[in-house]
Design an enzyme around this catalytic site. Structure first.
Site, PDB file in Angstrom:
ATOM      1  N   GLY A  40       0.803  -1.220   0.000  1.00  0.00           N
ATOM      2  CA  GLY A  40       0.000   0.000   0.000  1.00  0.00           C
ATOM      3  C   GLY A  40       0.835   1.269   0.000  1.00  0.00           C
ATOM      4  O   GLY A  40       1.982   1.281   0.450  1.00  0.00           O
TER       5      GLY A  40
ATOM      6  N   LYS B 140       4.796   3.342   4.570  1.00  0.00           N
ATOM      7  CA  LYS B 140       4.077   3.140   5.831  1.00  0.00           C
ATOM      8  C   LYS B 140       4.723   2.071   6.694  1.00  0.00           C
ATOM      9  O   LYS B 140       4.879   2.244   7.907  1.00  0.00           O
ATOM     10  CB  LYS B 140       2.614   2.776   5.555  1.00  0.00           C
ATOM     11  CG  LYS B 140       1.818   2.505   6.829  1.00  0.00           C
ATOM     12  CD  LYS B 140       0.331   2.425   6.581  1.00  0.00           C
ATOM     13  CE  LYS B 140      -0.086   1.150   5.913  1.00  0.00           C
ATOM     14  NZ  LYS B 140      -1.559   0.971   5.937  1.00  0.00           N
TER      15      LYS B 140
ATOM     16  N   GLY C  95      -5.679  -3.913  -4.822  1.00  0.00           N
ATOM     17  CA  GLY C  95      -6.460  -4.650  -3.835  1.00  0.00           C
ATOM     18  C   GLY C  95      -5.709  -5.824  -3.241  1.00  0.00           C
ATOM     19  O   GLY C  95      -4.654  -6.241  -3.730  1.00  0.00           O
TER      20      GLY C  95
ATOM     21  N   ASN D 214      -2.586   3.243  10.303  1.00  0.00           N
ATOM     22  CA  ASN D 214      -2.720   3.932   9.018  1.00  0.00           C
ATOM     23  C   ASN D 214      -2.284   5.386   9.025  1.00  0.00           C
ATOM     24  O   ASN D 214      -2.044   5.966   7.974  1.00  0.00           O
ATOM     25  CB  ASN D 214      -4.180   3.851   8.551  1.00  0.00           C
ATOM     26  CG  ASN D 214      -4.604   2.428   8.269  1.00  0.00           C
ATOM     27  OD1 ASN D 214      -4.080   1.795   7.358  1.00  0.00           O
ATOM     28  ND2 ASN D 214      -5.534   1.914   9.056  1.00  0.00           N
TER      29      ASN D 214
ATOM     30  N   ARG E  32      25.961   6.615  25.099  1.00  0.00           N
ATOM     31  CA  ARG E  32      25.816   6.347  23.678  1.00  0.00           C
ATOM     32  C   ARG E  32      26.297   4.922  23.382  1.00  0.00           C
ATOM     33  O   ARG E  32      26.799   4.237  24.268  1.00  0.00           O
ATOM     34  CB  ARG E  32      26.580   7.405  22.887  1.00  0.00           C
ATOM     35  CG  ARG E  32      25.906   8.791  22.952  1.00  0.00           C
ATOM     36  CD  ARG E  32      26.807   9.897  22.481  1.00  0.00           C
ATOM     37  NE  ARG E  32      27.269   9.670  21.116  1.00  0.00           N
ATOM     38  CZ  ARG E  32      28.293  10.322  20.569  1.00  0.00           C
ATOM     39  NH1 ARG E  32      28.975  11.219  21.282  1.00  0.00           N
ATOM     40  NH2 ARG E  32      28.651  10.073  19.330  1.00  0.00           N
TER      41      ARG E  32
ATOM     42  N   HIS F  25      30.090  14.211  37.413  1.00  0.00           N
ATOM     43  CA  HIS F  25      29.361  15.285  36.756  1.00  0.00           C
ATOM     44  C   HIS F  25      30.153  15.952  35.636  1.00  0.00           C
ATOM     45  O   HIS F  25      31.372  16.016  35.656  1.00  0.00           O
ATOM     46  CB  HIS F  25      28.946  16.371  37.765  1.00  0.00           C
ATOM     47  CG  HIS F  25      29.815  16.441  38.970  1.00  0.00           C
ATOM     48  ND1 HIS F  25      29.335  16.210  40.236  1.00  0.00           N
ATOM     49  CD2 HIS F  25      31.141  16.653  39.126  1.00  0.00           C
ATOM     50  CE1 HIS F  25      30.327  16.305  41.118  1.00  0.00           C
ATOM     51  NE2 HIS F  25      31.423  16.569  40.461  1.00  0.00           N
TER      52      HIS F  25
ATOM     53  N   TYR G 164      32.867  14.330  29.439  1.00  0.00           N
ATOM     54  CA  TYR G 164      32.706  13.535  28.224  1.00  0.00           C
ATOM     55  C   TYR G 164      33.773  12.455  28.212  1.00  0.00           C
ATOM     56  O   TYR G 164      34.977  12.747  28.196  1.00  0.00           O
ATOM     57  CB  TYR G 164      32.829  14.390  26.958  1.00  0.00           C
ATOM     58  CG  TYR G 164      32.841  13.532  25.713  1.00  0.00           C
ATOM     59  CD1 TYR G 164      31.702  12.832  25.328  1.00  0.00           C
ATOM     60  CD2 TYR G 164      33.999  13.385  24.952  1.00  0.00           C
ATOM     61  CE1 TYR G 164      31.715  12.017  24.209  1.00  0.00           C
ATOM     62  CE2 TYR G 164      34.016  12.574  23.828  1.00  0.00           C
ATOM     63  CZ  TYR G 164      32.872  11.886  23.465  1.00  0.00           C
ATOM     64  OH  TYR G 164      32.885  11.072  22.371  1.00  0.00           O
TER      65      TYR G 164
ATOM     66  N   ALA H 267      44.269  19.348  38.593  1.00  0.00           N
ATOM     67  CA  ALA H 267      43.150  20.076  37.986  1.00  0.00           C
ATOM     68  C   ALA H 267      43.651  21.088  36.960  1.00  0.00           C
ATOM     69  O   ALA H 267      44.694  21.712  37.135  1.00  0.00           O
ATOM     70  CB  ALA H 267      42.348  20.781  39.067  1.00  0.00           C
TER      71      ALA H 267
ATOM     72  N   ARG I 195      49.834  23.319  33.202  1.00  0.00           N
ATOM     73  CA  ARG I 195      48.999  24.514  33.230  1.00  0.00           C
ATOM     74  C   ARG I 195      49.767  25.685  32.624  1.00  0.00           C
ATOM     75  O   ARG I 195      50.997  25.718  32.673  1.00  0.00           O
ATOM     76  CB  ARG I 195      48.616  24.884  34.664  1.00  0.00           C
ATOM     77  CG  ARG I 195      47.811  23.821  35.406  1.00  0.00           C
ATOM     78  CD  ARG I 195      47.674  24.185  36.869  1.00  0.00           C
ATOM     79  NE  ARG I 195      46.904  23.189  37.605  1.00  0.00           N
ATOM     80  CZ  ARG I 195      46.971  23.052  38.913  1.00  0.00           C
ATOM     81  NH1 ARG I 195      47.780  23.839  39.623  1.00  0.00           N
ATOM     82  NH2 ARG I 195      46.243  22.139  39.518  1.00  0.00           N
TER      83      ARG I 195
END
Length: 429
Positions: free
Chosen positions: A11, A22, A81, A221, A308, A336, A339, A396, A413
């Protein structure tokens, strides 16, 4: 008895208002047709799909998941049909189960019940709350006399609430006998498979009605029905896992793919999305977290965390606003704002706030390896490829662009500088 399955999916699906076919519209992150094929292959080794609109696109998706599927192309212009869809079809087995490609909620048990009914010709029917545009079933002593399409039904027939689901089980030999006799002398000028009922009856065959649940055989549909079908599937998925001991807080707000697996005692909070072939083992997934194709074992994730694909966590804490991708984390704390991509981090290591594994050089991805009991200070960048051995401290604010030996302190740093009265000089105050 062995069964062949024929799925009608030719269809145009114009009510979907989409450039995609669909049957490729997604329900629970998977094309609708794939849900049906999964159930079909549970009861048959011979599955054929009838296609027309964007045939190649649909074939490609199906073959990626079910490579043994056969295909038949319908000539919609000359033979529209449901009966037109069967022209040229050859069954490998004695009985054929015919169903539509827009029924994502069907279950193998129900299909098998229809197919294995002893009658030569079975039609799955249901009592409809609102018959709408369903074909009406005319019954006499539980035997089907005929099926009348809504467009061709009279007032008395329209009052019938027993409706055709569009699923049939018929002996292949009977199908061969009646298909050539079906004409398109109706208002729609289509070849209706429902006409096979009265043609088979004229030849002396009995047609049985097999009652099924309307909801399980609903057709999809448009986008409204697509949404409804997904809600129903989601509800069923979560109910099944709750029966097996999983705790869902506000389950109506969570999304769980049908391929997700839970093992042991698991807890899922509100607004969580778990997709693909993820596996959650004795773990807690906190609010508003997203997990894709990952394994989480004896860990807690979130709130507001994102795993992910290809992440593997064991005995690990992932806190808010931490994103991981292709990360192997064993006994790690990342509380917290970090990445962690394309990395391996071993037990006892602590990842400070604002840590980034810089894994992409613009052409290729590179890996960061961090050993056991490593302390990573806040605002650290690892320029991959880089290897940090056990028991290292990263100060850090460091940018780590070289390997670090066991037991070392790494500091990198910019040299601090204070310029007296610079503010007044710049703004001439």
């Amino acid at each position: 008895m062995k069964i062949s399955v024929l799925i009608l999916a030719a269809g145009l699906g114009t009510r979907m208002k989409s450039q995609n076919p669909k049957v490729l519209q997604k329900i629970c992150s998977k094309a609708m047709i794939l849900h049906i094929l999964k159930q079909a292959y549970k009861i048959s080794d011979d599955v054929c799909v009838v296609l027309s609109h964007q045939k190649e696109k649909v074939e490609q998706v199906i073959l990626e998941h079910f490579p043994n599927t056969r295909f038949l192309e319908q000539d919609l212009q000359n033979f529209p049909g449901t009966a037109g869809a069967l022209r040229g079809y050859e069954s490998k087995h004695e009985k054929v189960l015919i169903l539509c490609g827009d029924m994502p909620l069907v279950k193998a048990d129900d299909l098998e019940k229809i197919a294995l009914n002893e009658s030569d010709f079975n039609v799955a029917v249901f009592k409809a709350k609102d018959p709408k545009s369903y074909g009406r079933i005319v019954l006499k002593e539980n035997k089907i006399q005929k099926i009348v399409e809504t467009k061709d039904a009279n007032k008395e027939e329209l009052a019938i609430n027993i409706c055709n689901s569009g699923v049939y089980a018929i002996k292949a030999q009977i199908l061969k006998e009646v298909l050539p006799l079906i004409k398109n002398d109706n208002k729609a000028k289509e070849y209706y498979l429902t006409d096979a009922v009265y043609l088979a009856k004229e030849k002396g065959y009995e047609i049985d009605a097999v009652f099924v649940n309307e909801q399980d055989f609903m057709g999809v549909n448009d986008k409204i029905e697509l949404c409804l079908a997904q809600d129903l599937m989601q509800e069923a998925i979560k109910k099944e896992w709750m029966k097996q001991g999983v705790i869902f807080h506000m389950p109506a707000t969570t999304f769980i793919s049908d391929e997700v697996e839970f093992v042991g005692e698991c807890e899922v909070y509100e607004n969580v999305r778990i997709e693909g072939k993820s596996k959650i083992i004795n773990s807690i997934i906190k609010s508003s977290s997203v997990i894709e194709d990952s394994i989480v074992e004896n860990s807690d994730v979130g709130p507001l965390a994102h795993l992910r694909p290809k992440c593997q966590l064991k005995n690990t804490h992932i806190g808010n606003f931490v994103e991981c991708k292709n990360a192997l984390l064993n006994g790690v704390k990342a509380g917290h704002l970090s990445y962690l991509g394309d990395c391996e981090i071993d037990e006892g290591s602590n990842i400070g706030c604002g840590t980034i594994t810089c894994n992409y050089d613009g052409v290729k991805k590179h890996k960061t390896k961090i050993g056991k009991n490593v302390f990573v200070g806040s605002d650290t960048q690892f320029i991959a490829p880089v290897n940090i051995e056990d028991e290292v401290i990263i100060a850090a604010g460091s940018c780590v662009n070289k390997d670090v030996k066991k037991g070392s302190l790494f500091i990198n740093r910019a040299k601090e500088e204070i310029i007296k009265d610079y503010f007044y000089t710049k703004f001439k105050k």
